[in-house]
Design an enzyme around this catalytic site. Structure first.
Site, PDB file in Angstrom:
ATOM      1  N   GLY A 207      44.828   3.649  19.398  1.00  0.00           N
ATOM      2  CA  GLY A 207      45.052   3.533  17.962  1.00  0.00           C
ATOM      3  C   GLY A 207      46.525   3.355  17.627  1.00  0.00           C
ATOM      4  O   GLY A 207      47.292   2.726  18.364  1.00  0.00           O
ATOM      5  N   SER A 208      46.933   3.952  16.521  1.00  0.00           N
ATOM      6  CA  SER A 208      48.276   3.713  16.006  1.00  0.00           C
ATOM      7  C   SER A 208      49.395   4.332  16.831  1.00  0.00           C
ATOM      8  O   SER A 208      50.571   4.023  16.588  1.00  0.00           O
ATOM      9  CB  SER A 208      48.367   4.211  14.563  1.00  0.00           C
ATOM     10  OG  SER A 208      47.567   3.414  13.715  1.00  0.00           O
ATOM     11  N   THR A 209      49.079   5.195  17.807  1.00  0.00           N
ATOM     12  CA  THR A 209      50.158   5.677  18.677  1.00  0.00           C
ATOM     13  C   THR A 209      50.767   4.518  19.468  1.00  0.00           C
ATOM     14  O   THR A 209      51.939   4.577  19.850  1.00  0.00           O
ATOM     15  CB  THR A 209      49.652   6.764  19.650  1.00  0.00           C
ATOM     16  OG1 THR A 209      48.607   6.223  20.474  1.00  0.00           O
ATOM     17  CG2 THR A 209      49.138   7.980  18.899  1.00  0.00           C
TER      18      THR A 209
END
Length: 478
Positions: A207-209
């Site tokens: 995801g956004s990591t």
């Protein structure tokens, strides 16, 4: 001599010679292979003929041995706080073999490693006293992670950025290796194999990591000069060559042409999807691989599952990788490595969770400690991204990771799960913390795969960041 008798004698002689040649071949050339064969019962008997050596955490053994009654295997493995340390020790089973540190150092732990033997033992074949394996695990960090994960399905890793020492490695739900260490634990073994909540984690969409990797690629390749330079990022953003709009989590977030700092603070999908598309898959992959993605043999010394940045993509797929979706996968170890490299000025120290191997008297047989470091990004890039990560924690999507008196930077992530995101999303958080007064620092990554929460309540800040905060706090106080 009768012709028939002579022929029979020659045949008998040839048969005897063939038997001698075969016996010589077996003893001279196949002896080791036969001795090492997994079906050779003598190996198992020798392995459990005496109390096993121990796996050590902070000077105390987390393993043990106890005598058995009946049979030819005299001892079996026991574990102290088995569920807490299962992701580190693995299991040592009389019936099912060994994994993790138990498997890698099995010959040291059972006393059959030649390095444990004196010259006389090597000649006589006498079994030596077993050795021990010393780990880098910090019990306070390990306990903080295990208790914070609680009943959630997830995993967490903590690394010392400067040395690469793994301070904590936890996977939940866990299991007690003692319950499968004997020869009559078949029912427990079958139950463990059938458990849908496998305690061994596989790489999942980060995801956004993953936006940290894309931001690093944008700075390293000159797409943007700094984290405070405005980007060319329309909002809404239409995926290249399509009519599909990629929306942001918050419609009111200031994501149009946002700087990388603001884009990380609000986790703007439009900024990082467009950046990945503009950079192209090759440059993003080069950056991902520098952080450790696509490493076939990442041994810590346990072989870690490979995190993947895909290839052969079109521009739409490349854009989706910019927000950690499509076919990007990562383990918590990998995302902790990303953050550790940024915390360490752009240099990645090789992660490891065994510091040394000793004989029974404590003499060192093998130093498996702090390894080499490799530069991943420029120091200026690392410094800028740390600053932006601090903004995320101070006034962005990662406020639950704050630690009073410490510098904390992080990045949240919520990754889609299932076809068309039909399953509950994964909650991620990766972060670092520094205490300038003590000089202590730590990098952490946490994934919560399933907490039982409603979909609307799943977020990196809500589920994963509090776990990371507890781990980082324990590391700074150690």
């Amino acid at each position: 001599m009768n012709k028939t008798i002579r022929r029979a004698s020659v045949c008998c002689l040839l048969a005897v010679l063939a038997l001698l040649v075969r016996a010589t071949w077996v003893q001279g050339y196949q002896a080791k292979a036969l001795a090492d064969d997994e079906h050779n019962r003598r190996n198992t008997i020798a392995q459990y003929a005496q109390p096993l050596g121990d796996i050590i955490v902070a000077g105390s053994p987390v393993t043990g041995s106890k005598g058995t009654s009946g049979g030819d295997l005299r001892y079996k493995r026991t574990y102290t706080q088995g569920e807490l340390y299962a992701a580190v020790t693995g299991y040592g089973s009389q019936a099912y073999g060994a994994t993790q540190l138990e498997g890698i150092y099995s010959h040291v732990l059972d006393g059959t490693d030649d390095r444990l033997k004196n010259p006389a033992d090597l000649i006589t074949g006498k079994q030596a006293a077993p050795g021990n394996v010393l780990t880098t695990i910090d019990p306070d960090v390990q306990k903080a992670a295990y208790e914070a994960l609680g009943g959630d399905k997830g995993a967490a890793v903590a690394i010392d950025p400067k040395t690469g020492r793994i301070l904590g490695m936890v996977s939940t739900p866990s299991y007690d290796p003692s319950t499968i260490s004997g020869t009559d634990d078949g029912d427990t073994w079958k139950k463990l194999l059938a458990d849908e909540d496998k305690p061994l984690r596989q790489p999942l969409a980060p995801g956004s990591t993953f936006k940290l990797v894309v931001a690093a690629a944008a700075l390293e390749n000159g797409l943007y000069g700094s984290v405070d330079e405005a980007t060319d990022s329309p909002d809404p953003y239409t995926l290249p060559g399509t009519r599909t709009i990629l929306r942001n989590e918050s419609a009111s977030a200031p994501c149009e042409n946002a700087t990388l700092r603001t884009a990380l603070q609000y986790s703007c999908n439009n900024v990082f999807a467009k950046a990945a598309a503009d950079l192209g898959q090759d440059k993003v992959k080069e950056m991902a691989d520098a952080f450790g993605f696509d490493t076939e043999k990442l041994d810590v010394p346990v072989r870690a599952a490979k995190s993947v940045y895909p290839t052969g993509m079109d521009k739409v797929q490349t854009a989706l990788t910019g927000i950690g979706q499509f076919e990007v996968t990562a383990t918590p170890l990998q995302m902790a490595m990303v953050t550790a490299a940024l915390a360490n000025g752009g240099e990645l120290a090789a992660p490891h969770m065994a510091s040394s191997v000793t004989d029974g008297d404590g003499s060192t047989l093998e130093e498996t400690g702090d390894g080499k470091t490799e530069r991943v990004v420029k120091e200026s890039t690392a410094e800028q991204l740390r600053s932006a990560m601090v903004t995320v924690v101070e006034k962005g999507t990662g406020t639950n990771a704050k630690i009073p008196g410490a510098e904390v930077g992080g990045k949240t992530g919520t990754a889609q799960n299932g076809v068309d995101n039909s399953n509950t999303p994964y909650a991620w958080f990766t972060s670092y913390a520094k205490d300038d007064s003590s000089g202590k620092e730590v990098a952490v990554a946490v994934i919560v795969e399933d907490s039982g929460s409603a979909r609307s309540e799943v977020s990196g800040n809500g589920l994963a960041a509090p776990i990371a905060q507890k781990m980082m706090k324990a590391a700074l106080e150690r």
